[in-house]
Write a protein that holds these residues in place. Structure first.
Motif, mmCIF file in Angstrom:
data_model
loop_
_atom_site.group_PDB
_atom_site.id
_atom_site.type_symbol
_atom_site.label_atom_id
_atom_site.label_comp_id
_atom_site.label_asym_id
_atom_site.label_seq_id
_atom_site.Cartn_x
_atom_site.Cartn_y
_atom_site.Cartn_z
ATOM 1 N N GLY A 114 138.683 71.202 87.047
ATOM 2 C CA GLY A 114 139.470 70.088 87.540
ATOM 3 C C GLY A 114 139.678 70.127 89.041
ATOM 4 N N ARG A 115 139.782 71.330 89.602
ATOM 5 C CA ARG A 115 139.984 71.442 91.046
ATOM 6 C C ARG A 115 138.720 71.037 91.805
ATOM 7 N N VAL A 116 137.555 71.417 91.290
ATOM 8 C CA VAL A 116 136.299 70.996 91.910
ATOM 9 C C VAL A 116 136.176 69.482 91.864
ATOM 10 N N GLN A 117 136.513 68.906 90.718
ATOM 11 C CA GLN A 117 136.411 67.458 90.575
ATOM 12 C C GLN A 117 137.318 66.725 91.559
ATOM 13 N N ALA A 118 138.530 67.230 91.734
ATOM 14 C CA ALA A 118 139.454 66.584 92.664
ATOM 15 C C ALA A 118 138.931 66.642 94.091
ATOM 16 N N ALA A 119 138.369 67.781 94.480
ATOM 17 C CA ALA A 119 137.852 67.929 95.838
ATOM 18 C C ALA A 119 136.596 67.092 96.048
ATOM 19 N N ALA A 120 135.718 67.054 95.046
ATOM 20 C CA ALA A 120 134.480 66.283 95.174
ATOM 21 C C ALA A 120 134.744 64.785 95.169
ATOM 22 N N ALA A 121 135.745 64.361 94.397
ATOM 23 C CA ALA A 121 136.035 62.929 94.275
ATOM 24 C C ALA A 121 136.381 62.297 95.611
ATOM 25 N N ALA A 122 136.972 63.076 96.493
ATOM 26 C CA ALA A 122 137.339 62.553 97.812
ATOM 27 C C ALA A 122 136.124 62.130 98.621
ATOM 28 N N HIS A 123 134.950 62.600 98.234
ATOM 29 C CA HIS A 123 133.712 62.288 98.952
ATOM 30 C C HIS A 123 132.765 61.423 98.114
ATOM 31 N N GLY A 124 133.265 60.869 96.993
ATOM 32 C CA GLY A 124 132.399 60.081 96.132
ATOM 33 C C GLY A 124 131.372 60.909 95.403
ATOM 34 N N LEU A 125 131.697 62.188 95.163
ATOM 35 C CA LEU A 125 130.774 63.122 94.513
ATOM 36 C C LEU A 125 131.402 63.678 93.244
ATOM 37 N N THR A 126 130.585 64.334 92.439
ATOM 38 C CA THR A 126 131.076 64.986 91.228
ATOM 39 C C THR A 126 130.285 66.250 90.953
ATOM 40 N N GLY A 127 130.958 67.200 90.334
ATOM 41 C CA GLY A 127 130.263 68.326 89.731
ATOM 42 C C GLY A 127 129.828 67.910 88.342
ATOM 43 N N SER A 144 138.038 62.864 89.032
ATOM 44 C CA SER A 144 139.079 63.882 88.886
ATOM 45 C C SER A 144 139.974 63.631 87.683
ATOM 46 N N GLU A 145 139.841 62.475 87.038
ATOM 47 C CA GLU A 145 140.700 62.114 85.909
ATOM 48 C C GLU A 145 140.043 62.339 84.557
ATOM 49 N N LEU A 146 138.870 62.926 84.534
ATOM 50 C CA LEU A 146 138.121 63.066 83.289
ATOM 51 C C LEU A 146 138.870 63.855 82.224
ATOM 52 N N GLY A 147 139.660 64.848 82.638
ATOM 53 C CA GLY A 147 140.353 65.679 81.669
ATOM 54 C C GLY A 147 141.321 64.911 80.801
ATOM 55 N N GLY A 148 141.752 63.731 81.242
ATOM 56 C CA GLY A 148 142.690 62.946 80.459
ATOM 57 C C GLY A 148 142.053 62.195 79.306
#
Length: 434
Positions: free
Chosen positions: A109-122, A288-292
């Motif tokens: 979730g932390r990677v997703q939050a950081a990547a989302a700020a740049h329009g990216l995803t893990g 970053s919201e996928l976990g929900g």
């Protein structure tokens, strides 16, 4: 005990021994149904501390079992030093290069939050609290695996501590065998302190869960099969049969689409022709919201699981899944695979040709319930068209690495283990030599 007492002076991180305040909590795995009687727990301060611990364990003739937070524990860590890597929490995003450097203790979730700020995803799975390193070491099934393959396919480098306590940077060029083994072969070969992985563009994402009463399960299953038969790689759809304590049985469809809302709704239109659902959370969302979507528990608890790979989801298989209530199971999940999973992969997993994964879960509240859960899981598995192969990260404590890997891949993993760790310092959740 003398060796354990001197451990405190060998490392800088916190050391907990049996009888110490906090040990009972620190040594527990995520799955509280698994017993884990370790000799000590070390919470490493950094990669240098990991190296010091490995050197100490090697000289003392002790094993090291690595668990960031205990997901995937199998009970095979008895008598070892349990290494917690939660403090190895470095996270760096290079947006221009579409790359992340991720410490061993960093959750998805932390990677997703950081990547989302740049329009990216893990390549996240269903839970945001599982460590990226742990998932990658097991291959990793992701929400976006149909578009991008195994999580392990995205890894470009590892920082490790080897069995002699040396810190090393491992790539396909520097050590092709070890690099291959670490990308999905488990934690038997070295301690991963950080890894580098490729990120993927995700400027738009649509996803969520639609939930109905169980009486609509046959129609939902038909719609699910219709959607997955023609789904593009950007669309991932899972079906869930659910029966939570104190609630009536339900059926759900979980979906993510790497694209715009209009296209997603067109692809998922068969769901809108069904009976009115109990709820529908589908919307435009951030990665970053996928976990929900599935809202899996974020705290440890007991569980019994079994996973299979389905060779097909034909009429007979669908009928078998819906023939009887799932109780005493809490959930029966069918994940659509295919897409990029079927393409060549230079990992121990190799290509994944089975079109669906099946995950069966129940809670062993007492011995009688545990036996009933296992029997229900076994009965379903035996009645369905399964390949016999298991995803490594879905193995349960009764299974071994041989259930996940083809014979040739397992033989290569064993040879790499013997070469890099001949004294068996590292004890993974599912050792390749078992």
């Amino acid at each position: 005990m003398n060796a354990m007492n001197t451990l405190r002076s060998a490392v800088r991180g916190r050391v907990l021994l049996p009888g110490d305040t906090g040990f009972d909590t620190a040594h527990r795995p995520w799955n509280l149904a698994v017993e884990q009687p370790v000799a000590a727990v070390v919470e490493a301060a950094d990669a240098g501390d990991v190296a010091a611990l490995v050197r100490y364990a090697r000289s003392a003739g002790l094993g090291v079992a690595v668990q960031p937070n205990g997901h995937g524990a199998s009970g095979r860590a008895a008598g070892t030093i349990l290494l917690r890597t939660g403090r190895l929490d470095t996270l760096e995003i290079d947006a221009a290069a579409r790359r992340a450097r991720v410490g061993a203790g960093v959750p998805s979730g932390r990677v997703q939050a950081a990547a989302a700020a740049h329009g990216l995803t893990g390549l996240p799975g269903s839970s945001p609290v599982v460590s990226v390193a742990g998932v990658a070491l097991g291959g990793g099934l992701s929400w976006f695996g149909r578009a991008h393959g195994w999580v392990a396919d995205a890894v470009t480098a590892f920082d490790v501590v080897d069995a002699e306590g040396r810190q090393r940077h491992v790539t396909a060029a520097s050590d092709p065998d070890l690099f291959w083994a670490l990308r999905g072969g488990g934690g038997d070969f070295a301690v991963v302190t950080s890894l580098e992985l490729s990120l993927h563009p995700a400027p738009r994402l649509f996803g969520g869960r639609v939930l109905w009463q169980a009486e609509h399960a046959p129609a939902v299953m038909d719609a699910y099969r219709q959607i997955t038969a023609a789904a593009p790689e950007e669309l991932t759809v899972w079906l869930d049969l659910l029966h939570f304590p104190g609630s009536a049985p339900m059926v759900a469809v979980d979906a993510t689409y790497l694209g715009g809302q209009d296209a997603a709704r067109d692809l998922l239109a068969p769901l809108d022709r069904l009976a009115r659902p109990l709820s529908d959370s589908r919307r435009v969302m951030a990665v970053s919201e996928l976990g929900g979507i599935t809202a899996e528990p974020t705290d440890p608890g007991p569980g019994l699981s079994r996973a299979e790979l389905l060779t097909e989801l034909d009429d007979a298989a669908a009928k078998t899944l819906l023939a009887d209530p799932i109780a005493p199971l809490l959930s029966v999940q069918v994940r659509h695979l295919g897409g990029a999973f079927t393409r060549p992969s230079d990992t121990p997993q190799g290509p994944l040709t089975e079109p669906y994964a099946l995950y069966l879960f129940g809670i062993p509240a007492d011995p009688r319930t545990a036996a009933a859960v296992a029997a229900r899981q076994r009965g379903l598995a035996e009645a369905l068209p399964v390949s016999g192969r298991k995803p490594f990260t879905f193995l349960n404590p009764a299974e071994t690495a041989a259930d996940a890997f083809a014979p040739a891949a397992l033989a290569r993993l064993r040879a790499i283990k013997h070469h890099h760790d001949p004294h068996n310092v590292f004890r993974s959740n599912f050792p390749v030599s078992d």
